[in-house]
Scaffold this motif. Structure first.
Motif, PDB file in Angstrom:
ATOM      1  N   ASP A   1      16.114 -15.835 -94.842  1.00  0.00           N
ATOM      2  CA  ASP A   1      15.597 -15.376 -93.548  1.00  0.00           C
ATOM      3  C   ASP A   1      15.157 -13.922 -93.598  1.00  0.00           C
ATOM      4  OD1 ASP A   1      16.174 -17.837 -92.093  1.00  0.00           O
ATOM      5  OD2 ASP A   1      18.270 -17.313 -92.429  1.00  0.00           O
TER       6      ASP A   1
ATOM      7  N   SER B   1      10.900  -9.607 -94.096  1.00  0.00           N
ATOM      8  CA  SER B   1      11.114 -10.753 -93.213  1.00  0.00           C
ATOM      9  C   SER B   1       9.777 -11.419 -92.906  1.00  0.00           C
ATOM     10  CB  SER B   1      11.787 -10.317 -91.909  1.00  0.00           C
ATOM     11  OG  SER B   1      10.929  -9.469 -91.168  1.00  0.00           O
TER      12      SER B   1
ATOM     13  N   ARG C   1       9.712 -14.899 -86.360  1.00  0.00           N
ATOM     14  CA  ARG C   1      11.133 -14.617 -86.515  1.00  0.00           C
ATOM     15  C   ARG C   1      11.942 -15.239 -85.378  1.00  0.00           C
ATOM     16  NH1 ARG C   1       9.601  -9.211 -88.496  1.00  0.00           N
ATOM     17  NH2 ARG C   1       9.912  -8.326 -86.421  1.00  0.00           N
TER      18      ARG C   1
ATOM     19  N   ILE D   1      17.369 -13.444 -86.135  1.00  0.00           N
ATOM     20  CA  ILE D   1      16.872 -12.402 -87.044  1.00  0.00           C
ATOM     21  C   ILE D   1      16.500 -11.148 -86.262  1.00  0.00           C
ATOM     22  CG2 ILE D   1      15.116 -11.829 -88.753  1.00  0.00           C
ATOM     23  CD1 ILE D   1      14.888 -14.855 -89.315  1.00  0.00           C
ATOM     24  N   GLU D   2      15.845 -11.306 -85.128  1.00  0.00           N
ATOM     25  CA  GLU D   2      15.461 -10.156 -84.315  1.00  0.00           C
ATOM     26  C   GLU D   2      16.690  -9.365 -83.894  1.00  0.00           C
ATOM     27  OE1 GLU D   2      12.745  -8.756 -83.669  1.00  0.00           O
ATOM     28  OE2 GLU D   2      11.148 -10.205 -84.006  1.00  0.00           O
TER      29      GLU D   2
END
Length: 300
Positions: free
Chosen positions: A152, A276, A282, A286-287
């Motif tokens: 990721d 990324s 995303r 992940i953010e």
């Protein structure tokens, strides 16, 4: 031939993988808390469902067949997906759920690793149920696995920066030139400069380092290496000079095995980035983690 997957199949697959991990039926008894004959029957049932033999077992010992080896790899991938699904289903009410797979390069600054730990700690305070998977990978492997959907995000030194991915500066690392005990310059008070570089044998990297090349140009190397540990070993032979991250070389310097040559003139800086997918692709997980990481990377 297996055309659908039942609860029984899942149980049999778990038994099979337990036997593989144990290295045989006798060693798997304690793990599974059943006798060998039961385990053997369960394996035979699974083989009948699949339509091929998974392993040879008997007096000659335990050994996977080629198909059994391939099936074991596929089964592990399948169970990882099942486990992730079950974890996400149990925590569906959480704002953030799922998995976060991060690739890291090796030999990074312990101070920066501590900040990464702080970011994980901050993330865990969120309304989340996320399973972390952290892997040690080379920069090339991180980018390849990002494109394949196997990671990721990544943290490392990325020299070519693929257009399909997004890179964000995280921190700067200083690389310094060193020689090892036994080298003509070791113990000398002479501070060689850029003009003297060509008088000695140097170790190059097996990958491009634009920051180095823009400052020192292309050098003729007598050896090359693709990781910091290998560079350190070659320098400690006393036959070469080479560049290492200052934090990585520090313990070797303290032991009297390495000596910096000229930290003012023979040094350069590289930027460590996060890697990324593009922002539009995303996930919320992940953010959120990248936000916590940026906050944690402020000076301690």
């Amino acid at each position: 031939m297996l055309t659908n997957l039942s609860d029984l199949d899942l149980r049999l697959i778990r038994v099979f993988l337990a036997v593989v991990d144990a290295g045989g039926l006798s060693l798997a008894q304690a793990m599974l808390n059943v006798n060998q004959s039961t385990i053997s029957t369960q394996l035979s049932t699974l083989e009948a469902r699949l339509g091929f033999r998974l392993c040879d077992r008997g007096r000659s010992g335990f050994r996977l067949t080629p198909k059994g080896d391939r099936f074991a790899q596929a089964a592990r991938r399948m169970l990882d997906v099942v486990n992730d699904f079950c974890e996400e289903a149990r925590n569906i009410e959480k704002k953030l759920s799922g998995s976060l797979r991060i690739g890291l390069i090796g030999h990074t600054d312990p101070v920066q690793n501590a900040k990464l730990g702080l970011a994980i700690s901050s993330f865990r305070e969120r309304d989340e149920a996320v399973r972390f998977h952290i892997f040690n990978r080379s920069p090339n492997e991180i980018e390849e696995q990002m494109l394949a959907g196997e990671l990721d995000m990544g943290i490392g030194y990325f020299w070519h920066q693929l257009p399909e991915l997004e890179y964000v500066s995280l921190y700067v690392e200083t690389q310094v030139a060193y020689c090892g005990r036994g080298h003509a310059l070791f113990g000398s008070l002479e501070r060689i400069g850029t003009v003297d570089v060509g008088n000695y044998e140097w170790i190059g990297r097996s990958y491009p380092v634009p920051e180095f090349e823009s400052q020192f140009g292309q050098q003729n190397y007598s050896a090359r290496a693709d990781n910091m540990e290998a560079v350190a070993v070659l320098i400690m032979s006393g036959r070469y000079c080479g560049f290492l991250p200052a934090h990585f070389a520090a313990p070797y310097v303290a032991l009297g095995l390495l000596q910096p040559l000229n930290t003012d003139e023979l040094s350069y800086r590289v930027t460590i980035h996060t890697c990324s997918r593009k922002a539009s692709r995303r996930s919320d997980v992940i953010e959120a983690f990248m936000s916590d990481l940026r906050a944690a990377m402020q000076p301690l």
